[in-house]
Design a protein around this motif. Sequence first.
Motif, PDB file in Angstrom:
ATOM      1  N   ASP A 194      52.554 125.183  -0.394  1.00  0.00           N
ATOM      2  CA  ASP A 194      53.020 123.990   0.129  1.00  0.00           C
ATOM      3  C   ASP A 194      51.562 122.986  -0.196  1.00  0.00           C
ATOM      4  O   ASP A 194      51.786 121.879  -0.159  1.00  0.00           O
ATOM      5  N   LEU A 195      50.508 123.649  -0.583  1.00  0.00           N
ATOM      6  CA  LEU A 195      49.193 122.757  -0.640  1.00  0.00           C
ATOM      7  C   LEU A 195      48.755 123.175  -1.962  1.00  0.00           C
ATOM      8  O   LEU A 195      47.600 122.720  -2.310  1.00  0.00           O
ATOM      9  N   THR A 196      49.640 123.631  -3.102  1.00  0.00           N
ATOM     10  CA  THR A 196      49.014 123.982  -4.329  1.00  0.00           C
ATOM     11  C   THR A 196      49.829 123.520  -5.482  1.00  0.00           C
ATOM     12  O   THR A 196      51.094 123.469  -5.244  1.00  0.00           O
ATOM     13  N   VAL A 197      49.257 122.859  -6.682  1.00  0.00           N
ATOM     14  CA  VAL A 197      50.093 122.544  -7.515  1.00  0.00           C
ATOM     15  C   VAL A 197      49.822 123.375  -8.798  1.00  0.00           C
ATOM     16  O   VAL A 197      48.446 123.490  -9.149  1.00  0.00           O
ATOM     17  N   MET A 198      50.833 123.865  -9.740  1.00  0.00           N
ATOM     18  CA  MET A 198      50.427 124.418 -11.011  1.00  0.00           C
ATOM     19  C   MET A 198      50.631 123.493 -12.040  1.00  0.00           C
ATOM     20  O   MET A 198      51.404 122.579 -12.158  1.00  0.00           O
ATOM     21  N   VAL A 199      49.922 123.766 -13.181  1.00  0.00           N
ATOM     22  CA  VAL A 199      49.769 122.881 -14.349  1.00  0.00           C
ATOM     23  C   VAL A 199      49.741 123.786 -15.538  1.00  0.00           C
ATOM     24  O   VAL A 199      49.027 124.664 -15.800  1.00  0.00           O
ATOM     25  N   GLY A 200      50.882 123.832 -16.394  1.00  0.00           N
ATOM     26  CA  GLY A 200      50.883 124.626 -17.451  1.00  0.00           C
ATOM     27  C   GLY A 200      51.725 123.797 -18.674  1.00  0.00           C
ATOM     28  O   GLY A 200      52.370 123.001 -18.581  1.00  0.00           O
ATOM     29  N   ASP A 201      51.725 124.579 -19.810  1.00  0.00           N
ATOM     30  CA  ASP A 201      52.398 124.065 -21.041  1.00  0.00           C
ATOM     31  C   ASP A 201      53.974 124.739 -21.116  1.00  0.00           C
ATOM     32  O   ASP A 201      54.652 124.431 -21.839  1.00  0.00           O
ATOM     33  N   GLU A 203      57.468 125.773 -19.705  1.00  0.00           N
ATOM     34  CA  GLU A 203      58.453 125.567 -18.784  1.00  0.00           C
ATOM     35  C   GLU A 203      58.922 126.577 -17.898  1.00  0.00           C
ATOM     36  O   GLU A 203      59.223 126.933 -16.736  1.00  0.00           O
ATOM     37  N   ALA A 204      59.256 127.745 -18.859  1.00  0.00           N
ATOM     38  CA  ALA A 204      59.900 129.080 -18.331  1.00  0.00           C
ATOM     39  C   ALA A 204      58.633 129.699 -17.400  1.00  0.00           C
ATOM     40  O   ALA A 204      58.961 129.898 -16.133  1.00  0.00           O
ATOM     41  N   ALA A 205      57.368 129.891 -17.826  1.00  0.00           N
ATOM     42  CA  ALA A 205      56.330 130.655 -16.985  1.00  0.00           C
ATOM     43  C   ALA A 205      55.724 129.748 -16.107  1.00  0.00           C
ATOM     44  O   ALA A 205      55.731 130.122 -14.925  1.00  0.00           O
ATOM     45  N   ASP A 206      55.232 128.330 -16.264  1.00  0.00           N
ATOM     46  CA  ASP A 206      54.702 127.683 -15.474  1.00  0.00           C
ATOM     47  C   ASP A 206      55.325 126.905 -14.373  1.00  0.00           C
ATOM     48  O   ASP A 206      54.979 126.975 -13.351  1.00  0.00           O
ATOM     49  N   ILE A 207      56.527 126.370 -15.086  1.00  0.00           N
ATOM     50  CA  ILE A 207      57.086 125.372 -14.138  1.00  0.00           C
ATOM     51  C   ILE A 207      58.199 126.230 -13.103  1.00  0.00           C
ATOM     52  O   ILE A 207      58.287 126.102 -11.998  1.00  0.00           O
ATOM     53  N   ALA A 208      59.021 126.845 -14.034  1.00  0.00           N
ATOM     54  CA  ALA A 208      60.208 127.474 -13.277  1.00  0.00           C
ATOM     55  C   ALA A 208      59.366 128.660 -12.327  1.00  0.00           C
ATOM     56  O   ALA A 208      59.869 128.840 -11.229  1.00  0.00           O
ATOM     57  N   GLY A 209      58.589 129.213 -12.851  1.00  0.00           N
ATOM     58  CA  GLY A 209      57.683 130.389 -12.245  1.00  0.00           C
ATOM     59  C   GLY A 209      57.130 129.953 -10.819  1.00  0.00           C
ATOM     60  O   GLY A 209      57.093 130.439  -9.696  1.00  0.00           O
ATOM     61  N   ALA A 210      56.444 128.612 -11.000  1.00  0.00           N
ATOM     62  CA  ALA A 210      55.856 127.876  -9.744  1.00  0.00           C
ATOM     63  C   ALA A 210      56.841 127.544  -8.653  1.00  0.00           C
ATOM     64  O   ALA A 210      56.598 127.880  -7.637  1.00  0.00           O
ATOM     65  N   HIS A 211      57.939 127.003  -9.205  1.00  0.00           N
ATOM     66  CA  HIS A 211      58.874 126.445  -8.345  1.00  0.00           C
ATOM     67  C   HIS A 211      59.557 127.689  -7.577  1.00  0.00           C
ATOM     68  O   HIS A 211      59.488 127.571  -6.384  1.00  0.00           O
ATOM     69  N   ALA A 212      59.581 128.684  -8.261  1.00  0.00           N
ATOM     70  CA  ALA A 212      60.128 129.836  -7.606  1.00  0.00           C
ATOM     71  C   ALA A 212      59.299 130.306  -6.457  1.00  0.00           C
ATOM     72  O   ALA A 212      59.487 131.179  -5.588  1.00  0.00           O
ATOM     73  N   ALA A 213      58.070 130.337  -6.628  1.00  0.00           N
ATOM     74  CA  ALA A 213      57.055 130.846  -5.720  1.00  0.00           C
ATOM     75  C   ALA A 213      56.640 129.677  -4.692  1.00  0.00           C
ATOM     76  O   ALA A 213      55.859 129.785  -3.781  1.00  0.00           O
ATOM     77  N   GLY A 214      57.355 128.588  -4.854  1.00  0.00           N
ATOM     78  CA  GLY A 214      57.244 127.598  -3.821  1.00  0.00           C
ATOM     79  C   GLY A 214      56.145 126.256  -3.952  1.00  0.00           C
ATOM     80  O   GLY A 214      55.744 125.449  -3.100  1.00  0.00           O
ATOM     81  N   LEU A 215      55.642 126.456  -5.161  1.00  0.00           N
ATOM     82  CA  LEU A 215      54.555 125.152  -5.540  1.00  0.00           C
ATOM     83  C   LEU A 215      55.483 124.156  -6.396  1.00  0.00           C
ATOM     84  O   LEU A 215      56.565 124.124  -6.836  1.00  0.00           O
ATOM     85  N   ARG A 216      54.769 123.128  -6.511  1.00  0.00           N
ATOM     86  CA  ARG A 216      55.084 122.088  -7.209  1.00  0.00           C
ATOM     87  C   ARG A 216      54.430 122.351  -8.379  1.00  0.00           C
ATOM     88  O   ARG A 216      53.402 122.952  -8.562  1.00  0.00           O
ATOM     89  N   ALA A 217      54.692 121.695  -9.602  1.00  0.00           N
ATOM     90  CA  ALA A 217      54.495 122.110 -10.983  1.00  0.00           C
ATOM     91  C   ALA A 217      54.414 120.848 -11.865  1.00  0.00           C
ATOM     92  O   ALA A 217      55.560 119.912 -11.999  1.00  0.00           O
ATOM     93  N   VAL A 218      53.505 120.631 -12.993  1.00  0.00           N
ATOM     94  CA  VAL A 218      53.164 119.715 -13.559  1.00  0.00           C
ATOM     95  C   VAL A 218      53.143 120.219 -15.127  1.00  0.00           C
ATOM     96  O   VAL A 218      52.564 121.129 -15.366  1.00  0.00           O
ATOM     97  N   LEU A 219      54.064 119.820 -16.080  1.00  0.00           N
ATOM     98  CA  LEU A 219      54.131 120.306 -17.361  1.00  0.00           C
ATOM     99  C   LEU A 219      53.217 119.516 -18.144  1.00  0.00           C
ATOM    100  O   LEU A 219      53.208 118.136 -18.265  1.00  0.00           O
ATOM    101  N   LEU A 220      52.398 120.168 -18.975  1.00  0.00           N
ATOM    102  CA  LEU A 220      51.316 119.548 -20.061  1.00  0.00           C
ATOM    103  C   LEU A 220      52.177 119.760 -21.372  1.00  0.00           C
ATOM    104  O   LEU A 220      52.340 120.713 -21.912  1.00  0.00           O
TER     105      LEU A 220
END
Length: 253
Positions: A194-201, A203-220
């Motif tokens: 709940d206190l961490t954001v993921m940033v990556g390029d 969508e499958a690995a960084d965005i969907a993966g982060a959301h599944a783990a409960g993080l928010r995510a920013v797409l580069l």
Amino acid sequence: MSSAEQRLRHRIGGVLFDYGETLVEFERPSEALAEAEERILAVLAASGRSVPSRATVRAVQDRVEQEVNDHQVSGALDEIDVAAASFRAYADAGISLDRGLLDEVLRIEQEAWWHGAHLDPETVPLLDALRGRGIRVGLCSNAPYRVQSLHAQLAFLGLDSHLDAATFSAEIGWRKPSPRIFEAAMRTLGTGADLTVMVGDSEAADIAGAHAAGLRAVLLSRSGQQGSGEADAVIAALRELPGALQNMGIYLN
């Protein structure tokens, strides 16, 4: 910003970044790889083994690289064991390596690849700006190679001193988008989902993966494309991240 607006925003404790194609870009370092082949042949000769041709060493490396690529596109969440794949490839080529010699060969090969890694010029200023605001920064990267060499690559690029943590799939045994690697990365970073954001390029690995783990995510997305819309924010350059976080309702002091 008014005090009322600040109360509506919340802080974060950490930001996790993808590595390749996010903080760094890679190209094939042909000259360094050719030099590595010569060094590998010298190491094999010094061990008393019959020395194969450079073409044989290159064929072994190409086979392992293809196995890595095939594993990546398969979508498997468990990480490939590159050392085991290399051991088999060398053995099939008639070259028997013990554990110590195999590790030395892989070290030489991986150090050659360092010369193909190029930091985005916005990487260090961004990391330092976030840390200056009390936010811990780390890596969460799909990289199946020799763990010691991966961490040493960060030092080679001068990136290690600008990070609080680095987690590679090779040391965890699981690849993004598996929640297990995100959980391991957060433990290393010392933050919660709940206190961490993921940033990556990706969508499958960084965005969907982060959301599944409960993080928010920013797409580069350096192309400027907005993607599928699943990301909490989309940026076209690393320097845009602080503004994107603020637009997500995150307070940056």
